[in-house]
Each structure stands twice: as structure tokens, then as C-alpha cells.
Design an enzyme around this catalytic site. Structure first.
Site, PDB file in Angstrom:
ATOM      1  N   GLU A  49       0.836  -1.146   0.049  1.00  0.00           N
ATOM      2  CA  GLU A  49      -0.128  -0.165  -0.102  1.00  0.00           C
ATOM      3  C   GLU A  49       0.922   1.336  -0.146  1.00  0.00           C
ATOM      4  OE1 GLU A  49      -3.685   2.187   2.492  1.00  0.00           O
ATOM      5  OE2 GLU A  49      -2.665   0.448   3.562  1.00  0.00           O
ATOM      6  N   ASP A  60      -5.377  10.032   9.008  1.00  0.00           N
ATOM      7  CA  ASP A  60      -4.020   9.658   9.495  1.00  0.00           C
ATOM      8  C   ASP A  60      -3.515  10.480  10.627  1.00  0.00           C
ATOM      9  OD1 ASP A  60      -3.319   7.987   7.292  1.00  0.00           O
ATOM     10  OD2 ASP A  60      -3.086   9.700   6.125  1.00  0.00           O
TER      11      ASP A  60
END
Length: 270
Positions: A49, A60
Site C-alpha cells: 500500500e 492519519d
């Protein structure tokens, strides 16, 4: 059939689970990424990824958000990140690559243009955090017919996903479903493996599509526990954090990342 789909078929035949490392394209500088991707494969990655740097990454935590800042400071754009995948494809035609990003840069490029760039570079999957299935229209199905490289759109489920939303993800998913194991951002330390197991059983009762778990996996113990109930584990912050350690150089950071990969692979294969 996409490379992602074929990988999970092969892993199932081998009675194995997927190890999916996450790295940020261009972190800590653009010269590192392609070579690191190859090293991840050599140390057990089944799928990679790759994060697309973005200045406002809502999903995030600090570790990956800071990695994105480093990549942007080094000049890595969305197009350049995709070009890195293309460079990786020059010598690796087998390992699936998933790109993870946010809608704003993609909308600037244009959905069709972005998908074409990804397909031509050899990207196998696209995860857009802020594009839910009810707003994706026919984009997920169209991705599977792109040439030269058909792609899957990967959707997220979490512990707080409502039932109707969960069903919408299941109905539109391909490749695999990304289950967010914690109520929080990447790098959270609130992982509850029993709770994850309960949710995964409910999801897998309604679909044959593989389900992989990410967020909060830090070591072999947690990876082993989750791989027992999931089809794969996704590890990001625990790898990326080494590039943010000012006390070590880039080579040492990479060595630490690969040592963690070895630990995770051994634990998953158990």
C-alpha cells in the site's frame, strides 16, 4: 481478474494470510521509495500500500501525517507517486500495489485521468478515504475494466459503521475490504482483538470478499492474533515511524523496517 484478486486466491490455496505494508511515496525522499518497495517484497509483502502525499490527511495519525509532510517537502506529487509505481513495475510484474489517498488531489487531476494514470503505471487498487460507496457512482465497477491494468476500489469499514453503510460497502467492494480496527486514526494504540474478531465474523458472514485489518497493529503478537480471524493484516505507522526518528540515518531506518517485516511475516505464518 486483478492482481489483488489472484493474490488472495493463491494465498487461500496455500493456507496463508496477506501481509500488506504501507509506506508513504517520497518518504523520507523520492530516491528511497522504489527500492524500498522491492525490499518489502523480499521480506514477505504480499501486497504493498503506497500513500499519496496530501496536506490534510483526515484518517492519519501524527506518524503518517508527518511522513506526508516530508514527502511533500521533498517535492513528491500525486503524479510522481504514481510514477514510482510505474518504476517498480519495470522489474516486478506480480506484486499488487494499492494506492491510498484523498479526493482533493484526485478531483484536481480528474477521476478518469487519475484512473488512466494508475492503470498505465500498473496500480492494482485505489483507496480513497473520503469517497464512500454511495458517492462513488459506477467508478468502482469501471475500474475493473481499465487497460492495461484492471483495478479494484477498496472501501473502508470500521467499528462504528452503520449496518446500511456496511451493506453498501459489501455490495460495492472488490479485491478486499479494509477493516479499520480502532475508533481513531492510523497509529492508534487502542486495538481490541476480541472486538475486531466479533466485527469480522459479522462482515464475513455476508460476503466472500477477503477482509484485511489495519490501524493499530504494532508487532508480531497483534498481527498473529488478527491474522487468525482476518484474511490479511495492514501495517503502516509501525513501519513509517522509523523515517521520523532523527537519531538514525535512512539506511538504519530501512533496516529497522525490514526487521519488523520479518517479525510480522514469521508471526502471521506462525
Amino acid at each position: 481478474m486483478t492482481r489483488i484478486e489472484q493474490t488472495f486466491i493463491t494465498l487461500k490455496q496455500q493456507n496463508k494470510k496477506a501481509l500488506i505494508p504501507y509506506i508513504m511515496a517520497g518518504d523520507p525522499n523520492p530516491s528511497v521509495t522504489v527500492d524500498l518497495m522491492h525490499k518489502l517484497v523480499a521480506h514477505g509483502a504480499d501486497i504493498i500500500e503506497v500513500g499519496l502525499p496530501f496536506s490534510d490527511p483526515m484518517a492519519d495519525g501524527q506518524v503518517i501525517a508527518t511522513a506526508g509532510e516530508r514527502a511533500l517537502a521533498g517535492g513528491t506529487s500525486t503524479r510522481q507517486a504514481i510514477e514510482m509505481v510505474k518504476q517498480f513495475r519495470q522489474t516486478d510484474q506480480n506484486t499488487p500495489v494499492l494506492v491510498m489517498g484523498y479526493l482533493n488531489p484526485i478531483e484536481i487531476i480528474g477521476y478518469e485521468n487519475f484512473a488512466n494514470l494508475c492503470s498505465e503505471a500498473g496500480v492494482d487498487g485505489i483507496l480513497m478515504v473520503d469517497l464512500p460507496p454511495n458517492e462513488a457512482d459506477d467508478f468502482p465497477k469501471k475500474l475493473q475494466h481499465y487497460t492495461p491494468c484492471p483495478m479494484n476500489q477498496i472501501f473502508l469499514l470500521s467499528p462504528t459503521t452503520a449496518f446500511d453503510r456496511r451493506q453498501s460497502v459489501i455490495d460495492n467492494a472488490s479485491g478486499f475490504i479494509y477493516y479499520v480496527s480502532v475508533k481513531g486514526v492510523t497509529g492508534s494504540n487502542a486495538l481490541d482483538t476480541d472486538d475486531v474478531s466479533t466485527h469480522l465474523k459479522a462482515i464475513k458472514a455476508n460476503t466472500d470478499i477477503p477482509v484485511c485489518v489495519g490501524f493499530g497493529i504494532r508487532d508480531g503478537v497483534s498481527a498473529k492474533a488478527l491474522s487468525a480471524v482476518a484474511d490479511g493484516v495492514i501495517v503502516g505507522s509501525e513501519l513509517v515511524r522509523h523515517f521520523g526518528d532523527d537519531s538514525i540515518d535512512t539506511k538504519t531506518a530501512i533496516d529497522n523496517i525490514l526487521a519488523k517485516m520479518d517479525e510480522l511475516r514469521r508471526a502471521i505464518d506462525g
